[in-house]
Design an enzyme around this catalytic site. Structure first.
Site, PDB file in Angstrom:
ATOM      1  N   MET A  30      10.022  11.850  -5.435  1.00 58.66           N
ATOM      2  CA  MET A  30      11.272  11.336  -6.011  1.00 58.66           C
ATOM      3  C   MET A  30      11.212  11.495  -7.540  1.00 58.66           C
ATOM      4  O   MET A  30      11.977  10.850  -8.261  1.00 58.66           O
ATOM      5  CB  MET A  30      11.475   9.883  -5.621  1.00 58.66           C
ATOM      6  CG  MET A  30      11.627   9.729  -4.105  1.00 58.66           C
ATOM      7  SD  MET A  30      12.557   8.291  -3.592  1.00 58.66           S
ATOM      8  CE  MET A  30      11.554   6.983  -4.266  1.00 58.66           C
ATOM      9  N   GLU A  35      -0.122  11.475 -12.238  1.00 60.11           N
ATOM     10  CA  GLU A  35      -1.324  12.177 -11.730  1.00 60.11           C
ATOM     11  C   GLU A  35      -1.494  12.085 -10.222  1.00 60.11           C
ATOM     12  O   GLU A  35      -2.156  12.927  -9.620  1.00 60.11           O
ATOM     13  CB  GLU A  35      -2.582  11.639 -12.418  1.00 60.11           C
ATOM     14  CG  GLU A  35      -2.725  12.128 -13.838  1.00 60.11           C
ATOM     15  CD  GLU A  35      -3.708  11.294 -14.630  1.00 60.11           C
ATOM     16  OE1 GLU A  35      -4.820  11.060 -14.123  1.00 60.11           O
ATOM     17  OE2 GLU A  35      -3.355  10.853 -15.732  1.00 60.11           O
ATOM     18  N   GLY A  36      -0.930  11.046  -9.625  1.00 61.02           N
ATOM     19  CA  GLY A  36      -0.970  10.943  -8.159  1.00 61.02           C
ATOM     20  C   GLY A  36      -0.260  12.143  -7.542  1.00 61.02           C
ATOM     21  O   GLY A  36      -0.799  12.827  -6.660  1.00 61.02           O
ATOM     22  N   HIS A  37       0.953  12.415  -8.036  1.00 60.72           N
ATOM     23  CA  HIS A  37       1.687  13.599  -7.548  1.00 60.72           C
ATOM     24  C   HIS A  37       0.912  14.867  -7.912  1.00 60.72           C
ATOM     25  O   HIS A  37       0.850  15.814  -7.130  1.00 60.72           O
ATOM     26  CB  HIS A  37       3.074  13.687  -8.196  1.00 60.72           C
ATOM     27  CG  HIS A  37       3.961  12.519  -7.914  1.00 60.72           C
ATOM     28  ND1 HIS A  37       4.268  11.576  -8.863  1.00 60.72           N
ATOM     29  CD2 HIS A  37       4.606  12.154  -6.783  1.00 60.72           C
ATOM     30  CE1 HIS A  37       5.077  10.668  -8.333  1.00 60.72           C
ATOM     31  NE2 HIS A  37       5.288  10.986  -7.065  1.00 60.72           N
ATOM     32  N   GLN A  61      16.992   5.773   1.313  1.00 64.14           N
ATOM     33  CA  GLN A  61      15.811   4.957   1.587  1.00 64.14           C
ATOM     34  C   GLN A  61      15.737   3.691   0.729  1.00 64.14           C
ATOM     35  O   GLN A  61      14.739   2.978   0.767  1.00 64.14           O
ATOM     36  CB  GLN A  61      14.538   5.797   1.464  1.00 64.14           C
ATOM     37  CG  GLN A  61      14.178   6.244   0.062  1.00 64.14           C
ATOM     38  CD  GLN A  61      13.016   7.210   0.076  1.00 64.14           C
ATOM     39  OE1 GLN A  61      13.154   8.356   0.480  1.00 64.14           O
ATOM     40  NE2 GLN A  61      11.837   6.767  -0.364  1.00 64.14           N
ATOM     41  N   LYS A 149      -1.396   6.254  -0.701  1.00 60.84           N
ATOM     42  CA  LYS A 149      -0.906   4.978  -1.255  1.00 60.84           C
ATOM     43  C   LYS A 149       0.241   4.444  -0.403  1.00 60.84           C
ATOM     44  O   LYS A 149       0.327   3.265  -0.134  1.00 60.84           O
ATOM     45  CB  LYS A 149      -0.469   5.122  -2.704  1.00 60.84           C
ATOM     46  CG  LYS A 149      -0.147   3.748  -3.315  1.00 60.84           C
ATOM     47  CD  LYS A 149       0.189   3.815  -4.745  1.00 60.84           C
ATOM     48  CE  LYS A 149       1.595   4.084  -5.027  1.00 60.84           C
ATOM     49  NZ  LYS A 149       2.651   3.179  -4.811  1.00 60.84           N
ATOM     50  N   ASP A 150       1.136   5.350   0.007  1.00 61.21           N
ATOM     51  CA  ASP A 150       2.215   4.959   0.932  1.00 61.21           C
ATOM     52  C   ASP A 150       1.696   5.170   2.348  1.00 61.21           C
ATOM     53  O   ASP A 150       2.145   6.070   3.068  1.00 61.21           O
ATOM     54  CB  ASP A 150       3.455   5.811   0.667  1.00 61.21           C
ATOM     55  CG  ASP A 150       4.024   5.552  -0.710  1.00 61.21           C
ATOM     56  OD1 ASP A 150       4.579   4.475  -0.923  1.00 61.21           O
ATOM     57  OD2 ASP A 150       3.871   6.421  -1.580  1.00 61.21           O
ATOM     58  N   SER A 186       5.232   5.453  -9.894  1.00 66.38           N
ATOM     59  CA  SER A 186       6.340   5.608 -10.856  1.00 66.38           C
ATOM     60  C   SER A 186       6.873   4.231 -11.232  1.00 66.38           C
ATOM     61  O   SER A 186       7.404   4.029 -12.320  1.00 66.38           O
ATOM     62  CB  SER A 186       7.458   6.445 -10.237  1.00 66.38           C
ATOM     63  OG  SER A 186       6.923   7.648  -9.738  1.00 66.38           O
ATOM     64  N   ARG A 187       6.748   3.258 -10.328  1.00 66.92           N
ATOM     65  CA  ARG A 187       7.281   1.914 -10.585  1.00 66.92           C
ATOM     66  C   ARG A 187       6.420   1.116 -11.575  1.00 66.92           C
ATOM     67  O   ARG A 187       6.859   0.078 -12.057  1.00 66.92           O
ATOM     68  CB  ARG A 187       7.429   1.139  -9.269  1.00 66.92           C
ATOM     69  CG  ARG A 187       8.568   1.697  -8.402  1.00 66.92           C
ATOM     70  CD  ARG A 187       8.896   0.785  -7.234  1.00 66.92           C
ATOM     71  NE  ARG A 187      10.142   1.147  -6.588  1.00 66.92           N
ATOM     72  CZ  ARG A 187      10.239   1.905  -5.486  1.00 66.92           C
ATOM     73  NH1 ARG A 187       9.162   2.373  -4.900  1.00 66.92           N
ATOM     74  NH2 ARG A 187      11.427   2.191  -4.975  1.00 66.92           N
TER      75      ARG A 187
HETATM   76  O1  PAF Z   1       7.076   8.966  -1.282  1.00 68.33           O
HETATM   77  C1  PAF Z   1       8.151   9.326  -1.799  1.00 68.33           C
HETATM   78  O2  PAF Z   1       8.236   9.625  -2.997  1.00 68.33           O
HETATM   79  C2  PAF Z   1       9.399   9.401  -0.931  1.00 68.33           C
HETATM   80  O3  PAF Z   1       9.428   8.374  -0.001  1.00 68.33           O
HETATM   81  C3  PAF Z   1       9.591  10.772  -0.254  1.00 68.33           C
HETATM   82  C4  PAF Z   1       8.482  11.064   0.725  1.00 68.33           C
HETATM   83  C5  PAF Z   1       9.642  11.846  -1.313  1.00 68.33           C
HETATM   84  C6  PAF Z   1      10.918  10.784   0.501  1.00 68.33           C
HETATM   85  O4  PAF Z   1      11.996  10.561  -0.336  1.00 68.33           O
END
Ligand code: PAF
Length: 281
Positions: A30, A35-37, A61, A149-150, A186-187
């Site tokens: 999103m 750095e996680g991404h 979402q 993390k998620d 990001s939060r």
């Molecule tokens: O983890 C996220 O950033 C979002 O939930 C995803 C997987 C990009 C879906 O919008």
């Protein structure tokens, strides 16, 4: 590195890569990348010939009282990070491109979404599954990369891909943390300095839980109670949940046996943060 805003452009590029016999890795995000991404992109770069990063703050979402409008966005900075990680294509659609007028088809899941984040964010995983399956249809990746993390999201997406015969390998990647332990998110940018300090209660509690399991704790209720008690010591923290669940079904467990996901969501001020560890007993 190319940037595409339309599904048509992405499909044309993918078609060309597939014609050349190249494998494709997708990192769905999103945006407001950190750095996680970056670690997901690195892994995709290692394992695939071409790397696509989607940047889309998915309205579906977010609940009505959640942070969709104020979710941080910075496409320029995101592009700099993507370029540094050797990304080949950024897909950055507008909401109208992803959800045409009259959009009414969703991907929903009966299991795995009743506990943890699914409990306090009722339509969240319906939105995630819908957008991720759309991204899989658009990009048709060989592999897709998601952060641990998620953890519930990762389990849900794995199950969706399995149940709906999606021809994509789901790759889970480790949590990346700040030097002081806070899981990158990001939060985290919502936190003021006092809250940023208070947010360390999450990773401290994860360490405590992990240590208790290492020292032989197998009673899930007692583990969760001790973790909750620890979080309660921080006045700025308000617990949404701390739970021990099966990695596969995301249902509560009584005992720590095999691999169990121990996950938490905690409000620090108005910011809801999540963290977790996998208990191996
Ligand atoms: O983890 C996220 O950033 C979002 O939930 C995803 C997987 C990009 C879906 O919008």
């Amino acid at each position: 590195m190319e940037t595409a805003a339309t599904i048509k452009e992405v499909r044309a590029q993918i078609k060309e890569w597939k014609r050349q016999g190249l494998s494709i890795g997708l990192v769905p995000t999103m945006g407001y990348l950190h750095e996680g991404h970056g670690s997901l992109m690195k892994r995709a770069r290692e394992e695939c010939d071409r790397v696509v990063v989607s940047i889309f703050v998915n309205p579906l979402q977010f609940g009505i009282n959640e942070d969709f409008d104020r979710y941080p966005r910075d496409l320029q900075a995101d592009a700099v990070l993507c370029r540094a990680e050797g990304v080949d294509l950024i897909f950055h659609p507008e909401a109208e491109e992803m959800y045409q007028e009259g959009f009414c088809s969703f991907v929903d899941m009966d299991g795995l979404t009743g506990e943890l984040c699914g409990k306090s964010r009722p339509n969240h995983f319906r939105g995630v599954c819908t957008v991720v399956s759309k991204l899989f249809h658009i990009v048709t990746p060989d592999k897709a990369f998601f952060g641990q993390k998620d953890a519930q999201q990762l389990a849900v997406i794995r199950r969706m891909a399995r149940d709906l015969d999606m021809d994509v390998e789901i790759v889970g990647c480790p949590i990346i943390r700040e030097e002081d332990g806070l899981a990158k998110s990001s939060r985290n940018t919502y936190l003021n300095p006092e809250e940023r300090r208070a947010a360390l209660i999450l990773s401290q509690t994860i360490r405590l839980g992990r240590q208790m399991v290492e020292e032989g704790m197998t009673d899930a209720k007692a583990l969760v109670a001790a973790m909750k008690e620890n979080i309660a010591r921080e006045p700025l923290a308000k617990i949404d949940y701390v739970e021990a669940v099966s990695m596969d079904t995301i249902e509560k467990v009584d005992r720590i046996e095999g691999a169990v996901l121990v996950a938490m969501a905690v409000y620090i001020g108005k910011t809801r943060l999540i963290d977790n560890f996998i208990a191996q007993a």
